[in-house]
Motif scaffolding. Structure first.
Motif, short mmCIF file in Angstrom:
data_model
loop_
_atom_site.label_atom_id
_atom_site.label_comp_id
_atom_site.label_asym_id
_atom_site.label_seq_id
_atom_site.Cartn_x
_atom_site.Cartn_y
_atom_site.Cartn_z
N GLU A 33 0.84 -1.19 0.00
CA GLU A 33 0.00 0.00 0.00
C GLU A 33 0.88 1.25 0.00
O GLU A 33 2.08 1.18 0.25
N TRP A 34 0.28 2.37 -0.25
CA TRP A 34 0.99 3.65 -0.30
C TRP A 34 1.84 3.83 0.95
O TRP A 34 1.35 3.68 2.06
N GLY A 35 3.11 4.10 0.76
CA GLY A 35 4.00 4.34 1.88
C GLY A 35 4.64 3.09 2.46
O GLY A 35 5.45 3.17 3.37
#
Length: 112
Positions: free
Chosen positions: A20-22
């Protein structure tokens, strides 16, 4: 994550991970596990729903017999059976002991 060995080929496997993002996938490691022991605990009425219904409602059907199937991957083998009891063993997986009822022939089936 757990990837079952049965999903893998001997070589040429490709693992694709979507973070996921990050997320930081650089901290992911792969570890090969080797099973040292297995445990199974079955009883006369275990494990089917049909057996539960027969016991609960007193249906005149014959219960289905419980089974345990032990198998190894190619090139591997079972080297020992640490405990077996056709009776009423006491304890939990890894530390079973003979109960008040026990057959002295419990290991005979494994000798076949």
């Amino acid at each position: 994550y757990h990837v079952p060995r049965s999903w893998l080929n001997p070589t040429g496997n490709l693992l694709v991970i979507f973070e996921e993002w990050g997320g930081n996938p650089s901290g992911i490691t792969l570890v090969k596990r080797k099973l040292a022991s297995a445990c199974a605990d079955i009883s006369e009425w275990h494990p089917t729903l049909k057996n539960w219904q027969i016991k609960k409602y007193g249906k005149p059907e014959e219960p289905q017999k419980a089974k345990v199937h032990l198998a190894c991957s190619e090139g591997q083998k079972i080297t020992s059976i640490k405990f077996a009891s056709f009776g009423t063993p006491q304890g939990v997986c890894g530390s079973f002991k003979q109960g008040a009822c026990h057959s002295p022939h419990s290991y005979d089936i494994f000798q076949k």
